[in-house]
Design a protein around this motif. Structure first.
Motif, mmCIF file in Angstrom:
data_model
loop_
_atom_site.group_PDB
_atom_site.id
_atom_site.type_symbol
_atom_site.label_atom_id
_atom_site.label_comp_id
_atom_site.label_asym_id
_atom_site.label_seq_id
_atom_site.Cartn_x
_atom_site.Cartn_y
_atom_site.Cartn_z
ATOM 1 N N ASP A 146 0.567 2.273 3.686
ATOM 2 C CA ASP A 146 -0.194 3.469 3.309
ATOM 3 C C ASP A 146 0.660 4.719 3.557
ATOM 4 O O ASP A 146 0.517 5.379 4.584
ATOM 5 C CB ASP A 146 -1.508 3.535 4.109
ATOM 6 N N HIS A 150 -7.450 -2.052 4.226
ATOM 7 C CA HIS A 150 -7.071 -1.632 5.585
ATOM 8 C C HIS A 150 -7.808 -2.507 6.593
ATOM 9 O O HIS A 150 -9.012 -2.746 6.417
ATOM 10 C CB HIS A 150 -7.491 -0.179 5.865
ATOM 11 N N HIS A 155 0.855 -1.196 0.000
ATOM 12 C CA HIS A 155 0.000 0.000 0.000
ATOM 13 C C HIS A 155 0.885 1.238 0.000
ATOM 14 O O HIS A 155 1.160 1.845 1.030
ATOM 15 C CB HIS A 155 -0.946 0.007 1.200
ATOM 16 N N HIS A 157 1.741 5.073 -1.721
ATOM 17 C CA HIS A 157 1.250 6.226 -2.483
ATOM 18 C C HIS A 157 2.431 7.084 -2.883
ATOM 19 O O HIS A 157 3.258 7.428 -2.032
ATOM 20 C CB HIS A 157 0.282 7.080 -1.641
ATOM 21 N N LYS A 208 -9.443 0.787 -7.859
ATOM 22 C CA LYS A 208 -9.546 1.072 -6.424
ATOM 23 C C LYS A 208 -10.821 1.826 -6.086
ATOM 24 O O LYS A 208 -10.998 2.985 -6.459
ATOM 25 C CB LYS A 208 -8.356 1.870 -5.922
ATOM 26 N N MET A 212 -1.282 2.634 -4.826
ATOM 27 C CA MET A 212 -2.717 2.469 -4.562
ATOM 28 C C MET A 212 -3.605 3.627 -4.988
ATOM 29 O O MET A 212 -4.745 3.733 -4.520
ATOM 30 C CB MET A 212 -2.930 2.142 -3.081
#
Ligand SMILES: [Zn+2]
Length: 445
Positions: free
Chosen positions: A344, A218, A88, A90, A173, A114
Motif C-alpha cells: 500500500d 488489508h 497493493h 498506488h 475495488k 489498487m
C-alpha cells in the motif's frame, strides 16, 4: 535445373541458422542456487537457459552445456528466485516511468495497482507495459476507489459494473461499507459481468459476507470485523481465532497483508520514530509534494497523536491493533490462508523498497521466509491467473527472476541483497539497477 537450386538454398539456410544459433540471444545463468518455489528447496549448481523471454531449460552445471549461448551470467554463490509481486501499489507520482524503475530495481516484476485516481489512465499504463513502451512488468489494475456514494442505488451499481467491464479493469475495488442489499446486488452484477470484486471488508456485516469477495486487501480489515454472533474478532480468544482463520481458509479468499502501511501510521504517532522517518535515506525516492505532505507536521497522522478514541490515546490504541494484526497474520498463515504480499504505497511507504519492509514485518510476525515468498510469487500468480507462465522457476515459464547475494530462505531480509533482475528475459545487472535508482532520484529532486 529446379532441384539443385532448392538444395543450394536449403544448405544456405542451414548455414545461416547455425551461425545465428551461436548468437541467437540465448542467455544462461550458470552455477546458481535455484529456489524454484515449487517446494521449499534450494537446488545447488544449476544452469538456467533463457530464450525469447522464457525459460528454455534448467540443468545441473555439471552436465554438458545443451545450448550455445550469447551471454553467461555467473550465479556462483548466489540465489535465484522468481520475480516478486507488489500486490497493493498506488501510483501517486505523475511519473510512471520512475515508479516502474523503483519496482524493477527492487526485484518486483508483477504489480497490481489498487485505484485509478482522477486524471490517470491505468488501462493505458497496462497496455504500455505489455507492448514494451514502458518497462515490461506484469501490470494489473483495479478501477477507481469506490465509496458508498458511488454505489448509492442499484442503477448506479449496474452502471459502475458495466463501466468496469467496458473499460477492461482487472478488478472492481470496493473501499467502503454498503447497505446489505446493495452489496449483494454488486456481487451478483459483478459476477454476471466477470468483474472480480476486491477491496475493504464489509464492516457492518458478519465476516462471511466479506469472504465472498475475491480478496480482502488489508489484514487491518479484520480488526473491524465480527463473526456471525456480532462478536468482534479483536475480542476473541486465540482458540476462537484459529476457527476464524479456518473459515477464511475454507472460503478460498485471498488476503493482502499491507502491514507496512499500518507500521508507518504507528511511526507517525511516535516522535522518535517520526524523526527517524524524516531522516530516512529513502525519502529521495518520494516526490517532493509527498515529502511535504508526510514528512512535516502537515501529516494528518501527526495530528492524531493526542487524540483519544473511546477513552484510549491513539498511539496506544493503534499499536494494540498492530500487535493484534501481526498475531492474526501468523494465525492465518499457519492455517493456510492464501496471503498476497502488498505494501500500500502511501505516505512514507516508498515504492519498491516497501515490499521488502513488508517481508521483514511478516517475518517479525512469525511467518517463515518460504511462506512469505509464496505470498509474493506462487499465490499472486494463482490469483492473477498467470500461474501457467509465472510464479515459479520452471521450464516454459516467463524469465522473471531476482538474483540474490544471500539465501532468502534463512532470513527474508536477504531479498534486499539484489545482484540483478531479469524482466521477461532482459537482464539488468547491479550497475543497471543502480542507474535506474539514480535516475529516479534526479527526477524526484
Ligand atoms: Zn490502497
Amino acid at each position: 535445373m529446379h532441384k539443385p537450386v532448392t538444395i543450394l538454398a536449403f544448405l544456405f539456410i542451414v548455414t545461416v541458422s547455425r551461425v545465428l544459433g551461436q548468437t541467437s540471444g540465448i542467455i544462461s545463468i550458470d552455477n546458481v542456487n535455484l529456489i524454484p518455489m515449487t517446494q521449499e528447496t534450494v537446488l545447488s549448481n544449476q544452469r538456467v537457459f533463457i530464450k525469447d523471454g522464457r525459460i528454455l531449460k534448467i540443468e545441473p552445471t555439471s552436465s554438458p552445456r545443451t545450448y550455445e549461448v550469447a551471454q553467461i551470467i555467473d550465479g556462483t554463490g548466489k540465489y535465484l528466485i522468481p520475480g516478486l509481486s507488489e500486490m497493493h501499489y498506488h501510483w501517486r507520482s505523475k511519473d510512471i516511468e520512475s515508479d516502474l524503475k523503483l519496482l524493477v530495481a527492487n526485484g518486483i516484476t508483477t504489480v497490481r495497482n489498487m485505484a485509478e485516481f482522477d486524471g490517470q489512465n491505468q488501462v493505458d499504463i497496462r497496455r504500455k507495459t505489455a507492448s514494451g513502451e514502458l518497462l515490461g512488468l506484469n501490470y494489473f489494475t483495479s478501477g477507481p476507489y469506490l465509496q458508498a456514494r458511488d454505489l448509492a442505488s442499484s442503477a448506479q451499481v449496474s452502471n459502475v459494473v458495466k463501466a468496469h467491464r467496458e473499460k477492461g479493469y482487472n478488478f472492481l475495488k470496493l473501499a467502503d461499507n454498503l447497505p446489505k442489499d446493495l452489496y449483494l446486488t454488486l456481487l451478483a452484477e459483478a459476477q454476471a459481468n466477470h468483474v472480480p470484486v476486491v477491496g475493504h471488508a464489509q464492516r457492518n456485516l458478519p465476516l462471511e459476507y466479506s469472504l465472498r469477495m475475491k480478496s480482502i486487501e488489508h489484514v487491518e480489515e479484520f480488526v473491524y470485523l465480527s463473526d456471525d454472533n456480532s462478536n468482534p474478532l479483536l475480542k476473541q480468544s486465540a482458540a476462537d481465532l484459529q476457527e476464524v482463520a479456518q473459515q477464511i481458509k475454507a472460503s478460498g479468499v485471498y488476503v493482502g497483508t499491507t502491514l507496512v502501511v499500518f507500521d508507518f501510521i504507528n511511526n507517525c504517532l511516535d516522535d522518535t520514530k517520526f524523526s527517524a522517518l524524516q531522516k530516512s535515506e529513502l525519502t529521495k525516492y518520494l516526490v517532493r509534494e509527498e515529502r511535504k505532505n508526510f514528512l512535516t507536521e502537515r501529516n494528518d497522522y501527526r495530528k492524531l497523536k493526542n487524540r483519544e478514541f473511546e477513552g484510549v490515546k491513539a498511539p496506544v490504541l493503534f499499536s494494540s491493533y498492530y500487535a493484534w494484526m501481526k498475531d492474526f497474520t501468523r494465525t492465518m498463515a499457519s492455517n493456510g490462508v492464501n496471503l498476497l504480499t502488498g505494501s500500500d504505497t502511501y505516505g512514507m511507504v516508498i515504492v519498491g523498497f516497501s515490499l521488502h519492509k513488508e517481508f521483514e514485518l511478516l517475518q517479525e510476525a512469525g511467518l517463515k521466509p518460504y511462506d512469505i515468498l509464496l505470498a509474493s510469487t506462487v499465490n499472486p500468480a494463482r490469483y492473477l491467473n498467470t500461474y501457467p507462465l509465472e510464479g515459479t522457476i520452471t521450464e516454459g515459464k516467463n524469465a522473471n527472476f531476482v538474483l540474490l547475494g544471500k539465501n532468502p530462505l534463512t532470513d527474508i531480509r536477504n531479498t534486499k541483497s539484489i545482484a540483478g533482475v531479469m524482466l521477461k528475459g532482459k537482464w539488468f545487472d547491479q550497475k543497471a539497477l543502480k542507474q535506474m535508482l539514480q535516475e529516479v532520484e534526479a527526477a524526484y529532486k
